[in-house]
Structure formats: structure tokens, C-alpha cells
Write an enzyme that holds these catalytic residues in place. Structure first.
Site, PDB file in Angstrom:
ATOM      1  N   ASP A   6       2.291   3.771  -6.093  1.00  0.00           N
ATOM      2  CA  ASP A   6       1.288   2.987  -5.377  1.00  0.00           C
ATOM      3  C   ASP A   6       0.295   2.507  -6.443  1.00  0.00           C
ATOM      4  O   ASP A   6       0.221   3.106  -7.535  1.00  0.00           O
ATOM      5  CB  ASP A   6       0.597   3.889  -4.346  1.00  0.00           C
ATOM      6  CG  ASP A   6      -0.568   3.197  -3.693  1.00  0.00           C
ATOM      7  OD1 ASP A   6      -0.424   2.041  -3.281  1.00  0.00           O
ATOM      8  OD2 ASP A   6      -1.659   3.819  -3.618  1.00  0.00           O
ATOM      9  N   ASP A   9      -3.439   0.992  -5.863  1.00  0.00           N
ATOM     10  CA  ASP A   9      -4.840   1.345  -5.605  1.00  0.00           C
ATOM     11  C   ASP A   9      -4.976   2.848  -5.361  1.00  0.00           C
ATOM     12  O   ASP A   9      -4.382   3.380  -4.425  1.00  0.00           O
ATOM     13  CB  ASP A   9      -5.359   0.603  -4.363  1.00  0.00           C
ATOM     14  CG  ASP A   9      -5.427  -0.903  -4.561  1.00  0.00           C
ATOM     15  OD1 ASP A   9      -5.887  -1.345  -5.620  1.00  0.00           O
ATOM     16  OD2 ASP A   9      -5.018  -1.636  -3.641  1.00  0.00           O
TER      17      ASP A   9
HETATM   18  C1  BG6 Z   1      -4.077  -1.093  -0.473  1.00  0.00           C
HETATM   19  C2  BG6 Z   1      -5.438  -0.461  -0.297  1.00  0.00           C
HETATM   20  O1  BG6 Z   1      -3.548  -0.758  -1.716  1.00  0.00           O
HETATM   21  O2  BG6 Z   1      -4.168  -2.509  -0.377  1.00  0.00           O
HETATM   22  C3  BG6 Z   1      -6.032  -0.923   1.040  1.00  0.00           C
HETATM   23  O3  BG6 Z   1      -5.312   0.950  -0.298  1.00  0.00           O
HETATM   24  C4  BG6 Z   1      -6.083  -2.451   1.097  1.00  0.00           C
HETATM   25  O4  BG6 Z   1      -7.315  -0.369   1.213  1.00  0.00           O
HETATM   26  C5  BG6 Z   1      -4.684  -2.999   0.868  1.00  0.00           C
HETATM   27  O5  BG6 Z   1      -6.577  -2.880   2.355  1.00  0.00           O
HETATM   28  C6  BG6 Z   1      -4.646  -4.520   0.861  1.00  0.00           C
HETATM   29  O6  BG6 Z   1      -5.325  -4.986  -0.267  1.00  0.00           O
HETATM   30  P1  BG6 Z   1      -5.593  -6.501  -0.612  1.00  0.00           P
HETATM   31  O7  BG6 Z   1      -5.909  -6.469  -2.086  1.00  0.00           O
HETATM   32  O8  BG6 Z   1      -4.345  -7.279  -0.301  1.00  0.00           O
HETATM   33  O9  BG6 Z   1      -6.739  -6.954   0.228  1.00  0.00           O
HETATM   34 MG    MG Z   2      -3.384   3.702  -2.573  1.00  0.00          MG
END
Ligand code: BG6
Ligand code: MG
Length: 220
Positions: free
Chosen positions: A9, A11
Site C-alpha cells: 500500500d 499512503d
Molecule cells: C488512500 C488513503 O491511500 O487513498 C485514503 O488511505 C484516500 O485516505 C485514498 O482517501 C484516495 O486518495 P486520493 O489521493 O485519490 O484522493
Molecule cells: Mg494506507
């Protein structure tokens, strides 16, 4: 079962963008006078941008049209991307680089499996744009975690069977997605208390490949 690939993963595993997500949603919530706090923010881990907005709205009595929801999510993303501009390789979380290097040295493939549509931008900011064998992200999936789609896509792009993949995740939704994909899961950071993961760790500093091999040998 042999281990052919590790799917990360992004984030909260490779880089800590959590605070930026929180700050961006907080700014929009304050402007819109919607209720939002850190506890609600925890539920957004691993969840897509639009589903995150729905979770926030479920704590508020505000009603928005589909078009207005799209605009809110777009505003949040503009604030979030401005914060991402500050990211650098210094923000890569402890243990990540060593683990990526050891996996490469053992010919174990590495991939990203992330719900984020900002994955290419984040990887570029932290200098890892060309480091992975495959990238599956929010731009190429229809169903977000806990649906297994993103991890199954990563395995398909790698040309590896799902049972030969181990996922590293910081979100409950991500651990559930890995298990639904028929993969084993390692929970790090906030997922360290996750009961479904085959192994849980504070961070990746002390994770070695033998542990990952053991994880993949655990019978479901
Ligand atoms: C995930 C995060 O990796 O990505 C979430 O943990 C987030 O919190 C999701 O909402 C979508 O992210 P993005 O960058 O497409 O807005
Ligand atoms: Mg994550």
C-alpha cells in the site's frame, strides 16, 4: 507456498500522507461547516476519495447534489496536492528502502496497490517513480478496498498468482482486501492492532524477508 511478490500500500506504508489528507478534509469541512475530526479521519484510511466524502457527509446534515460532491472532492484534492508538493525522499517511512532493496536482491517482485489517484505524483515526489515492477492504483480500479480489485490487478500486472503475494497495509480496509484476494497480509502502523493480519508491526524497520516467507506459509 513460495513468495513471488510483495504488494505495498502507498499512503501510510511507503510514505505518511495521512496528516495531509486530514488537513485537506478539515479545511473543506470547516469551510462547509461540516463536522469532521481525527476519529472520522481514521475511517478514511484505504478508502477512495468519493467514499471518504460520503463517510464525512454521514456525520453531517448537509445535502449535496452529485455535482456538488464532485466539486467538494475536487477542492479537497487541490488542497491535498498543494501539501503533497512538500513531499520529498526524506518522507519515506523507516525500513522501506532497505526492504525494497532486499526484495530486489532476492528476485521477489514489488508492486504498489493503492486506492489513491495521486499515486504517480506521490511516487515521483519521493523519488520512487521507477522502483516498482507494477503499479495498481485508484486510476485503474472501479471498486476500492476492502474490495480485492486493486491487489488482484497488481498480481495480474506482475504475472504472479495471488497466493504467491504478501500485502503490506496500514488500513483495516486494506487488510480485508488482501485477504479477500487470497493473499496474506502484514499490518503496519495503525494496522498493527488489526486482528486479521498474519503479522503486525510498528513499522518496517525490523521486517526481514524470512519473516515474509513465514507469513506466506501460514495456512488460511
Ligand atoms: C488512500 C488513503 O491511500 O487513498 C485514503 O488511505 C484516500 O485516505 C485514498 O482517501 C484516495 O486518495 P486520493 O489521493 O485519490 O484522493
Ligand atoms: Mg494506507
Amino acid at each position: 507456498m513460495k513468495i513471488s511478490a510483495v504488494i505495498f500500500d502507498l499512503d501510510g506504508v511507503i510514505v505518511s500522507t495521512d496528516e495531509f489528507h486530514y488537513q485537506a478534509w478539515k479545511q473543506i469541512s470547516d469551510q462547509e461547516k461540516m463536522y469532521f475530526n481525527r476519529e472520522i479521519n481514521e475511517r478514511l484510511r484505504g478508502v477512495s476519495r468519493m467514499e471518504s466524502l460520503e463517510i464525512i457527509l454521514s456525520h453531517s446534515d448537509k445535502n449535496y447534489s452529485e455535482k456538488d460532491k464532485q466539486l467538494l472532492a475536487q477542492r479537497k484534492n487541490e488542497v491535498y496536492c498543494a501539501l503533497l508538493n512538500k513531499l520529498s525522499p526524506n518522507d519515506i517511512l523507516p525500513g522501506v528502502i532497505n526492504l525494497l532493496l532486499s526484495l530486489k536482491a532476492r528476485d521477489i517482485k514489488i508492486a504498489i496497490g493503492s486506492s489513491s489517484k495521486n499515486t504517480p505524483f506521490i511516487l515521483e515526489q519521493i523519488g520512487l517513480a521507477f522502483s516498482f515492477n507494477a503499479i495498481a492504483d485508484g486510476n485503474s480500479i472501479t471498486n476500492s478496498k476492502p474490495d480485492p480489485e486493486v491487489f488482484l490487478l497488481a498480481a495480474e500486472k506482475l504475472g504472479v498468482a495471488p497466493e504467491e503475494c504478501v500485502v503490506i497495509e496500514d488500513a483495516q480496509a486494506g487488510i480485508d482486501a488482501a485477504i479477500a484476494a487470497g493473499m496474506k497480509a502484514v499490518g503496519v502502523g495503525t494496522a498493527a492492532s488489526c486482528v486479521n493480519a498474519q503479522l503486525t508491526l510498528k513499522d518496517l524497520s525490523n521486517l526481514n524477508i524470512d519473516q515474509l516467507i513465514e507469513v506466506n506459509e501460514i495456512r488460511s
